[in-house]
Design a protein around this motif. Structure first.
Motif, PDB file in Angstrom:
ATOM      1  N   ALA A  36       0.834  -1.210   0.000  1.00  0.00           N
ATOM      2  CA  ALA A  36       0.000   0.000   0.000  1.00  0.00           C
ATOM      3  C   ALA A  36       0.869   1.260   0.000  1.00  0.00           C
ATOM      4  O   ALA A  36       0.564   2.237  -0.699  1.00  0.00           O
ATOM      5  CB  ALA A  36      -0.937  -0.015   1.199  1.00  0.00           C
ATOM      6  N   ILE A  37       1.945   1.237   0.750  1.00  0.00           N
ATOM      7  CA  ILE A  37       2.842   2.397   0.801  1.00  0.00           C
ATOM      8  C   ILE A  37       3.543   2.576  -0.546  1.00  0.00           C
ATOM      9  O   ILE A  37       3.649   3.696  -1.054  1.00  0.00           O
ATOM     10  CB  ILE A  37       3.856   2.260   1.956  1.00  0.00           C
ATOM     11  N   ARG A  38       4.013   1.476  -1.153  1.00  0.00           N
ATOM     12  CA  ARG A  38       4.654   1.550  -2.475  1.00  0.00           C
ATOM     13  C   ARG A  38       3.703   2.159  -3.503  1.00  0.00           C
ATOM     14  O   ARG A  38       4.078   3.029  -4.289  1.00  0.00           O
ATOM     15  CB  ARG A  38       5.078   0.160  -2.945  1.00  0.00           C
ATOM     16  N   GLU A  39       2.449   1.712  -3.497  1.00  0.00           N
ATOM     17  CA  GLU A  39       1.450   2.232  -4.437  1.00  0.00           C
ATOM     18  C   GLU A  39       1.212   3.725  -4.204  1.00  0.00           C
ATOM     19  O   GLU A  39       1.089   4.494  -5.152  1.00  0.00           O
ATOM     20  CB  GLU A  39       0.147   1.453  -4.315  1.00  0.00           C
ATOM     21  N   HIS A  40       1.173   4.123  -2.956  1.00  0.00           N
ATOM     22  CA  HIS A  40       0.997   5.543  -2.629  1.00  0.00           C
ATOM     23  C   HIS A  40       2.176   6.371  -3.153  1.00  0.00           C
ATOM     24  O   HIS A  40       1.991   7.440  -3.720  1.00  0.00           O
ATOM     25  CB  HIS A  40       0.845   5.719  -1.118  1.00  0.00           C
ATOM     26  N   GLU A  46       7.475  11.541  -1.416  1.00  0.00           N
ATOM     27  CA  GLU A  46       7.845  10.824  -0.194  1.00  0.00           C
ATOM     28  C   GLU A  46       7.542  11.702   1.020  1.00  0.00           C
ATOM     29  O   GLU A  46       7.742  12.919   0.980  1.00  0.00           O
ATOM     30  CB  GLU A  46       9.334  10.487  -0.202  1.00  0.00           C
ATOM     31  N   PRO A  47       7.097  11.095   2.101  1.00  0.00           N
ATOM     32  CA  PRO A  47       6.849  11.882   3.310  1.00  0.00           C
ATOM     33  C   PRO A  47       8.160  12.306   3.970  1.00  0.00           C
ATOM     34  O   PRO A  47       9.183  11.640   3.827  1.00  0.00           O
ATOM     35  CB  PRO A  47       6.084  10.911   4.211  1.00  0.00           C
ATOM     36  N   GLU A  48       8.082  13.408   4.681  1.00  0.00           N
ATOM     37  CA  GLU A  48       9.249  13.876   5.423  1.00  0.00           C
ATOM     38  C   GLU A  48       9.353  13.161   6.774  1.00  0.00           C
ATOM     39  O   GLU A  48      10.431  13.002   7.323  1.00  0.00           O
ATOM     40  CB  GLU A  48       9.135  15.377   5.652  1.00  0.00           C
ATOM     41  N   TYR A  49       8.206  12.759   7.281  1.00  0.00           N
ATOM     42  CA  TYR A  49       8.136  12.116   8.594  1.00  0.00           C
ATOM     43  C   TYR A  49       7.323  10.832   8.488  1.00  0.00           C
ATOM     44  O   TYR A  49       6.382  10.747   7.715  1.00  0.00           O
ATOM     45  CB  TYR A  49       7.449  13.024   9.621  1.00  0.00           C
ATOM     46  N   ILE A  50       7.703   9.860   9.299  1.00  0.00           N
ATOM     47  CA  ILE A  50       6.917   8.643   9.457  1.00  0.00           C
ATOM     48  C   ILE A  50       6.606   8.526  10.939  1.00  0.00           C
ATOM     49  O   ILE A  50       7.512   8.423  11.766  1.00  0.00           O
ATOM     50  CB  ILE A  50       7.663   7.398   8.962  1.00  0.00           C
ATOM     51  N   ALA A  51       5.317   8.580  11.260  1.00  0.00           N
ATOM     52  CA  ALA A  51       4.875   8.457  12.649  1.00  0.00           C
ATOM     53  C   ALA A  51       4.276   7.067  12.838  1.00  0.00           C
ATOM     54  O   ALA A  51       3.353   6.679  12.124  1.00  0.00           O
ATOM     55  CB  ALA A  51       3.835   9.527  12.974  1.00  0.00           C
ATOM     56  N   LEU A  73      10.619  -0.912   5.360  1.00  0.00           N
ATOM     57  CA  LEU A  73       9.971   0.391   5.195  1.00  0.00           C
ATOM     58  C   LEU A  73      10.994   1.455   4.802  1.00  0.00           C
ATOM     59  O   LEU A  73      10.785   2.212   3.857  1.00  0.00           O
ATOM     60  CB  LEU A  73       9.242   0.782   6.482  1.00  0.00           C
ATOM     61  N   LYS A  74      12.111   1.492   5.516  1.00  0.00           N
ATOM     62  CA  LYS A  74      13.167   2.458   5.205  1.00  0.00           C
ATOM     63  C   LYS A  74      13.666   2.306   3.772  1.00  0.00           C
ATOM     64  O   LYS A  74      13.995   3.290   3.115  1.00  0.00           O
ATOM     65  CB  LYS A  74      14.344   2.291   6.164  1.00  0.00           C
ATOM     66  N   SER A  75      13.703   1.083   3.278  1.00  0.00           N
ATOM     67  CA  SER A  75      14.235   0.831   1.940  1.00  0.00           C
ATOM     68  C   SER A  75      13.334   1.394   0.835  1.00  0.00           C
ATOM     69  O   SER A  75      13.767   1.507  -0.313  1.00  0.00           O
ATOM     70  CB  SER A  75      14.454  -0.665   1.720  1.00  0.00           C
ATOM     71  N   LEU A  76      12.110   1.759   1.143  1.00  0.00           N
ATOM     72  CA  LEU A  76      11.190   2.295   0.135  1.00  0.00           C
ATOM     73  C   LEU A  76      11.484   3.743  -0.230  1.00  0.00           C
ATOM     74  O   LEU A  76      10.991   4.240  -1.240  1.00  0.00           O
ATOM     75  CB  LEU A  76       9.740   2.214   0.637  1.00  0.00           C
ATOM     76  N   PHE A  77      12.284   4.426   0.577  1.00  0.00           N
ATOM     77  CA  PHE A  77      12.478   5.858   0.406  1.00  0.00           C
ATOM     78  C   PHE A  77      13.880   6.177  -0.102  1.00  0.00           C
ATOM     79  O   PHE A  77      14.855   5.574   0.321  1.00  0.00           O
ATOM     80  CB  PHE A  77      12.228   6.575   1.738  1.00  0.00           C
TER      81      PHE A  77
END
Length: 103
Positions: A36-40, A46-51, A73-77
């Motif tokens: 879902a994050i990859r599709e987004h 890319e977001p600046e923050y991940i909460a 998750l980190k590897s997606l950015f």
């Protein structure tokens, strides 16, 4: 106007009561979230923050699935975002809580 982008994840619960010993359950959750994050990211910056707020684990003892997830998750950015992690009540190891260290 300045904008801030945040990816907010909450209550992941990589293990669920009754399925604690089913690694495929954890892998399936991890896979669906990352997909879902990859599709987004295909359609948005890319977001600046991940909460990540609350309940990453089920019992506050086993974070092996969470560790794998955070690495993936980190590897997606392309740029490393700032992580904000707030533990939840399920992230508490109840074996370590007594009347002097209550929630």
């Amino acid at each position: 106007m300045t904008t801030v982008s945040i990816l907010h994840l909450s209550d992941i619960h990589f293990k669920v009561k009754g399925k604690e010993d089913q690694p495929t359950f954890c892998q399936e959750i991890r896979s669906k979230i990352l997909k879902a994050i990859r599709e987004h990211l295909n359609h948005h910056e890319e977001p600046e923050y991940i909460a990540i707020t609350g309940d990453i684990a089920w019992d506050g003892k086993d974070y092996s699935e969470a560790k794998i997830f955070l690495k993936e998750l980190k590897s997606l950015f392309s740029k490393e975002p700032v992580f904000l992690i707030v533990p939840g009540n399920h992230d508490t190891n109840r074996d370590k809580v007594d009347k002097f260290s209550s929630l």
